[in-house]
Design an enzyme around this catalytic site. Structure first.
Site, PDB file in Angstrom:
ATOM      1  N   LYS A  90       0.841  -1.215   0.000  1.00 24.02           N
ATOM      2  CA  LYS A  90       0.000   0.000   0.000  1.00 24.02           C
ATOM      3  C   LYS A  90       0.874   1.262   0.000  1.00 24.02           C
ATOM      4  O   LYS A  90       0.644   2.185  -0.769  1.00 24.02           O
ATOM      5  CB  LYS A  90      -0.897  -0.006   1.231  1.00 24.02           C
ATOM      6  CG  LYS A  90      -1.518   1.349   1.567  1.00 24.02           C
ATOM      7  CD  LYS A  90      -2.410   1.308   2.781  1.00 24.02           C
ATOM      8  CE  LYS A  90      -1.681   1.508   4.061  1.00 24.02           C
ATOM      9  NZ  LYS A  90      -1.411   2.894   4.457  1.00 24.02           N
ATOM     10  N   ASN A  91       1.885   1.271   0.883  1.00 26.82           N
ATOM     11  CA  ASN A  91       2.646   2.511   1.073  1.00 26.82           C
ATOM     12  C   ASN A  91       3.641   2.782  -0.056  1.00 26.82           C
ATOM     13  O   ASN A  91       4.131   3.900  -0.187  1.00 26.82           O
ATOM     14  CB  ASN A  91       3.335   2.505   2.442  1.00 26.82           C
ATOM     15  CG  ASN A  91       2.291   2.569   3.555  1.00 26.82           C
ATOM     16  OD1 ASN A  91       1.127   2.924   3.302  1.00 26.82           O
ATOM     17  ND2 ASN A  91       2.665   2.202   4.756  1.00 26.82           N
TER      18      ASN A  91
ATOM     19  N   ARG B 237      -3.959  10.548   4.473  1.00 28.83           N
ATOM     20  CA  ARG B 237      -2.834  11.483   4.616  1.00 28.83           C
ATOM     21  C   ARG B 237      -1.991  11.466   3.341  1.00 28.83           C
ATOM     22  O   ARG B 237      -1.529  12.486   2.855  1.00 28.83           O
ATOM     23  CB  ARG B 237      -2.031  11.016   5.821  1.00 28.83           C
ATOM     24  CG  ARG B 237      -0.712  11.672   6.042  1.00 28.83           C
ATOM     25  CD  ARG B 237      -0.030  11.044   7.270  1.00 28.83           C
ATOM     26  NE  ARG B 237       1.297  11.572   7.426  1.00 28.83           N
ATOM     27  CZ  ARG B 237       1.562  12.763   7.930  1.00 28.83           C
ATOM     28  NH1 ARG B 237       0.571  13.544   8.310  1.00 28.83           N
ATOM     29  NH2 ARG B 237       2.801  13.200   8.031  1.00 28.83           N
TER      30      ARG B 237
ATOM     31  N   CYS C 130      -4.172   8.358  10.125  1.00 33.63           N
ATOM     32  CA  CYS C 130      -4.497   7.493  11.267  1.00 33.63           C
ATOM     33  C   CYS C 130      -4.088   8.197  12.556  1.00 33.63           C
ATOM     34  O   CYS C 130      -3.015   8.758  12.649  1.00 33.63           O
ATOM     35  CB  CYS C 130      -3.710   6.193  11.171  1.00 33.63           C
ATOM     36  SG  CYS C 130      -4.698   4.858  10.559  1.00 33.63           S
TER      37      CYS C 130
ATOM     38  N   ARG D 200       1.112  14.135  13.215  1.00 32.57           N
ATOM     39  CA  ARG D 200       1.518  13.777  11.848  1.00 32.57           C
ATOM     40  C   ARG D 200       1.976  15.073  11.149  1.00 32.57           C
ATOM     41  O   ARG D 200       1.283  15.626  10.336  1.00 32.57           O
ATOM     42  CB  ARG D 200       0.356  13.118  11.112  1.00 32.57           C
ATOM     43  CG  ARG D 200      -0.266  11.938  11.834  1.00 32.57           C
ATOM     44  CD  ARG D 200       0.682  10.785  12.071  1.00 32.57           C
ATOM     45  NE  ARG D 200       1.158  10.132  10.876  1.00 32.57           N
ATOM     46  CZ  ARG D 200       0.527   9.131  10.259  1.00 32.57           C
ATOM     47  NH1 ARG D 200      -0.640   8.741  10.706  1.00 32.57           N
ATOM     48  NH2 ARG D 200       1.036   8.574   9.179  1.00 32.57           N
TER      49      ARG D 200
ATOM     50  N   ILE E 197       4.136  17.900   8.933  1.00 31.45           N
ATOM     51  CA  ILE E 197       4.645  17.919   7.553  1.00 31.45           C
ATOM     52  C   ILE E 197       5.707  18.998   7.399  1.00 31.45           C
ATOM     53  O   ILE E 197       6.022  19.420   6.284  1.00 31.45           O
ATOM     54  CB  ILE E 197       3.510  18.172   6.532  1.00 31.45           C
ATOM     55  CG1 ILE E 197       2.742  19.437   6.892  1.00 31.45           C
ATOM     56  CG2 ILE E 197       2.579  16.998   6.404  1.00 31.45           C
ATOM     57  CD1 ILE E 197       1.952  19.961   5.735  1.00 31.45           C
ATOM     58  N   ASP E 198       6.291  19.421   8.524  1.00 27.08           N
ATOM     59  CA  ASP E 198       7.296  20.489   8.460  1.00 27.08           C
ATOM     60  C   ASP E 198       8.496  20.113   7.590  1.00 27.08           C
ATOM     61  O   ASP E 198       9.075  20.956   6.893  1.00 27.08           O
ATOM     62  CB  ASP E 198       7.763  20.873   9.865  1.00 27.08           C
ATOM     63  CG  ASP E 198       8.309  19.671  10.615  1.00 27.08           C
ATOM     64  OD1 ASP E 198       7.633  18.619  10.621  1.00 27.08           O
ATOM     65  OD2 ASP E 198       9.412  19.750  11.167  1.00 27.08           O
TER      66      ASP E 198
ATOM     67  N   ILE F   9       8.758   5.921  17.034  1.00 26.89           N
ATOM     68  CA  ILE F   9       8.415   6.701  15.838  1.00 26.89           C
ATOM     69  C   ILE F   9       7.227   7.625  16.085  1.00 26.89           C
ATOM     70  O   ILE F   9       7.272   8.813  15.769  1.00 26.89           O
ATOM     71  CB  ILE F   9       8.096   5.758  14.645  1.00 26.89           C
ATOM     72  CG1 ILE F   9       9.228   4.761  14.417  1.00 26.89           C
ATOM     73  CG2 ILE F   9       7.789   6.588  13.391  1.00 26.89           C
ATOM     74  CD1 ILE F   9      10.522   5.317  13.897  1.00 26.89           C
TER      75      ILE F   9
HETATM   76  C1  EPZ Z   1       4.506   6.438   6.602  1.00 27.75           C
HETATM   77  O1  EPZ Z   1       3.838   7.486   7.274  1.00 27.75           O
HETATM   78  C2  EPZ Z   1       3.497   5.311   6.507  1.00 27.75           C
HETATM   79  N1  EPZ Z   1       2.336   5.769   5.742  1.00 27.75           N
HETATM   80  C3  EPZ Z   1       3.066   4.876   7.902  1.00 27.75           C
HETATM   81  O2  EPZ Z   1       2.240   3.734   7.747  1.00 27.75           O
HETATM   82  C4  EPZ Z   1       4.301   4.452   8.693  1.00 27.75           C
HETATM   83  O3  EPZ Z   1       3.907   4.160  10.019  1.00 27.75           O
HETATM   84  C5  EPZ Z   1       5.328   5.580   8.691  1.00 27.75           C
HETATM   85  O4  EPZ Z   1       5.643   5.967   7.343  1.00 27.75           O
HETATM   86  C6  EPZ Z   1       6.627   5.156   9.364  1.00 27.75           C
HETATM   87  O5  EPZ Z   1       7.163   4.043   8.700  1.00 27.75           O
HETATM   88  C7  EPZ Z   1       2.453   5.812   4.392  1.00 27.75           C
HETATM   89  O6  EPZ Z   1       3.478   5.490   3.825  1.00 27.75           O
HETATM   90  C8  EPZ Z   1       1.229   6.281   3.660  1.00 27.75           C
HETATM   91  P1  EPZ Z   1       6.958   9.467   8.648  1.00 27.75           P
HETATM   92  P2  EPZ Z   1       4.520   8.950   7.299  1.00 27.75           P
HETATM   93  O7  EPZ Z   1       6.945  10.770   7.923  1.00 27.75           O
HETATM   94  O8  EPZ Z   1       5.251   9.169   6.034  1.00 27.75           O
HETATM   95  C9  EPZ Z   1       7.754  12.685  12.030  1.00 27.75           C
HETATM   96  C10 EPZ Z   1       0.329   2.439   7.858  1.00 27.75           C
HETATM   97  O9  EPZ Z   1      -0.010   1.773   8.834  1.00 27.75           O
HETATM   98  N2  EPZ Z   1       7.626  13.697  10.959  1.00 27.75           N
HETATM   99  O10 EPZ Z   1       8.022   8.467   8.339  1.00 27.75           O
HETATM  100  O11 EPZ Z   1       3.477   9.908   7.719  1.00 27.75           O
HETATM  101  C11 EPZ Z   1       6.424  12.014  12.332  1.00 27.75           C
HETATM  102  O12 EPZ Z   1       5.694  12.799  13.265  1.00 27.75           O
HETATM  103  C12 EPZ Z   1       0.849   3.836   8.075  1.00 27.75           C
HETATM  104  O13 EPZ Z   1       0.360   2.026   6.667  1.00 27.75           O
HETATM  105  C13 EPZ Z   1       7.973  15.018  11.254  1.00 27.75           C
HETATM  106  O14 EPZ Z   1       8.369  15.337  12.372  1.00 27.75           O
HETATM  107  O15 EPZ Z   1       5.556   8.755   8.494  1.00 27.75           O
HETATM  108  C14 EPZ Z   1       6.846  10.686  12.905  1.00 27.75           C
HETATM  109  O16 EPZ Z   1       7.133  10.846  14.278  1.00 27.75           O
HETATM  110  C15 EPZ Z   1       0.609   4.320   9.488  1.00 27.75           C
HETATM  111  N3  EPZ Z   1       7.865  15.953  10.269  1.00 27.75           N
HETATM  112  C16 EPZ Z   1       8.158  10.381  12.166  1.00 27.75           C
HETATM  113  O17 EPZ Z   1       8.565  11.605  11.561  1.00 27.75           O
HETATM  114  C17 EPZ Z   1       7.432  15.627   9.002  1.00 27.75           C
HETATM  115  O18 EPZ Z   1       7.380  16.529   8.141  1.00 27.75           O
HETATM  116  C18 EPZ Z   1       8.007   9.344  11.057  1.00 27.75           C
HETATM  117  O19 EPZ Z   1       6.948   9.773  10.225  1.00 27.75           O
HETATM  118  C19 EPZ Z   1       7.084  14.285   8.737  1.00 27.75           C
HETATM  119  C20 EPZ Z   1       7.186  13.341   9.726  1.00 27.75           C
END
Ligand code: EPZ
Length: 430
Positions: free
Chosen positions: A22-23, A93, A117, A122, A124-125, A327
């Site tokens: 999916k991802n 998202r 979720c 979550r 996006i900075d 995470i």
């Molecule tokens: C992706 O989410 C996945 N979703 C998530 O899977 C997965 O849990 C996550 O990566 C970690 O592997 C998709 O791919 C659609 P991140 P994402 O940006 O990209 C922080 C599922 O179950 N962060 O890697 O949103 C954030 O808060 C879903 O399929 C910032 O600080 O995750 C988190 O603590 C749930 N600033 C950490 O990074 C930002 O701009 C990791 O988030 C972006 C993220």
């Protein structure tokens, strides 16, 4: 009232085909709009998140032809708008990948601020930091992220936190930028590599995906491609844990064993037998599991998306286990639901202290999010008697035919829409 009705107690035994990731598919489908040629993407999972993203693409004029359940033909030569409405972002998202794709191709994009979720903040900075570094002006107005650029110029971007989404979104925006972009501290997940490989199949020039330094040299145009998505490591891991939790014997087929290494290692630590072949992994759990310690980390560490599933297994293991979620800051909501089945878990900040119990009792549960929902289904499958899991829309966001695949492994589970259906299920399974 769409819920799963379950009569637990059977060990799950058999083989299950794993679908496309999916991802990975979410990033690949967004990237497909960056060319005016026709793109064919295969091995797409037929799940809610994918269908919402395809609808979002159609809403701006992308022609999407679902050749079959798992294959889409996409043509983005007639895009007529650059605004992704909130109705799509509220649902998933990952619609924000269209921000990077539209900005990269048209130098303009407007996308509603994303939700996702409820597993923690979550932010996006980092996405915005990357777009600004490439020369875009990014502002947030009326709940929309608005990104504009006269031109996009390669830049050296350091991600303060390892972020899958930011790594993919910046790769999309940089693919057609002028010059070289370097992303430091990049995410290394298989789905990041899959998106990079897909972009390269369209003529992009991306090196180092899968390492923590990704180098992108912008190109003028991207062209047609036919691409198949990698297998879903989290769906595979979920069924591997289903074997461990129900003391069963499950072979997950059409997988890349290397992507499952951290889950395999933990299952062996917990006392399971695991056999790997080229594209399959077999998990056999013949005795009570042993406790262990787990800390979620970016790939290749133990995936946060497998944290609820392994915690359910450890809640039945012999002894005390510690699970640390590094995470996300709110990914233990399922613990309150599991307590209804007799589990003994104490959560302190981002750590769960798990005292294994001998068995779960059946209960009526509610899925708090996608992966926790799947984990609660596995818990019900091992508890004697009738259980239900409500709010299964979360689960259907990321698992195709979840209950049908479980039925094929011997699970007594059905999707019920009413009290009457529930009674019929109970009569059927007795
Ligand atoms: C992706 O989410 C996945 N979703 C998530 O899977 C997965 O849990 C996550 O990566 C970690 O592997 C998709 O791919 C659609 P991140 P994402 O940006 O990209 C922080 C599922 O179950 N962060 O890697 O949103 C954030 O808060 C879903 O399929 C910032 O600080 O995750 C988190 O603590 C749930 N600033 C950490 O990074 C930002 O701009 C990791 O988030 C972006 C993220």
């Amino acid at each position: 009232m769409e819920q799963y009705a379950i009569k637990g107690g059977n060990p799950l035994v058999g083989e299950v085909e794993i679908g496309g990731a999916k991802n990975a598919a979410l990033g690949v489908l967004a990237a497909a709009i960056m060319t005016d040629d026709t793109v064919i993407v295969d091995n797409i999972p037929d799940v809610r998140d994918i269908n919402v993203l395809l609808n979002a693409m159609e809403s701006i004029g992308v022609v999407v032809n679902r050749i079959d359940r798992h294959t889409a033909k996409i043509n983005a030569s007639m895009i007529s708008a650059f605004v992704i409405e909130d109705e799509f972002i509220k649902k998933i998202r990952a619609s924000y990948y269209l921000l990077g794709a539209l900005l990269g191709k048209y130098k303009h994009a407007e996308v509603a601020l994303p939700g996702g979720c409820n597993i923690g903040s979550r932010k996006i900075d980092l996405h915005i930091k990357g777009f600004k570094a490439l020369g875009a002006e990014v502002k947030i107005e009326h709940g929309l992220i608005i990104a504009d650029a006269q031109r996009l110029k390669g830049a050296h971007i350091y991600l303060d936190t390892v972020s899958v989404g930011a790594t993919i979104n910046i790769m999309l925006a940089a693919a057609l930028a002028e010059g070289k972009t370097v992303i430091e501290n990049a995410a290394k997940e298989p789905h990041v590599v899959d998106v990079a490989n897909f972009l390269n199949s369209m003529g992009a020039n991306i090196k180092g995906a899968g390492t923590d330094v990704v180098r992108i040299t912008g190109v003028q145009k991207l062209h047609a491609s036919e691409y198949a998505i990698i297998p879903d490591q989290i769906e595979a891991g979920t069924f591997m844990l289903a074997a461990a939790i129900t003391k069963g014997d499950i072979t997950v087929k059409n997988v890349i064993p290397k992507h499952l290494e951290s889950t395999t290692a933990k299952l062996i630590e917990m006392g399971c037998q695991v056999e790997e072949s080229d594209d399959a992994v077999r998990v056999v759990a013949s005795r009570r599991l042993e406790s262990t310690q787990v800390k979620t980390l970016p790939y290749p560490g133990f995936p946060t998306d497998m944290q609820p599933q392994i915690s359910v297994a450890l809640a039945l293991a012999n002894g005390t286990s510690i699970v640390t979620e590094s995470i996300f800051d709110n990914r233990f909501k399922y613990v309150d639901e599991l307590a209804k089945m007799g589990s003994n878990i104490k959560v302190e900040s981002n750590t769960a202290i798990i005292e294994g119990v001998s068995h779960f009792t059946s209960a009526d549960l509610t899925a708090p999010d996608l992966r926790a929902g799947a984990a609660l289904v596995l818990a019900c499958l091992t508890a004697d008697g009738f259980s239900t899991v409500d709010d299964i829309k979360y689960i259907e966001r990321g698992y195709e035919d979840f209950h049908i695949k479980l039925q094929s492994l011997g699970a007594q589970i059905d999707k019920v829409m009413s009290e009457k259906d529930l009674q019929k299920f109970k009569l059927k399974v007795g």
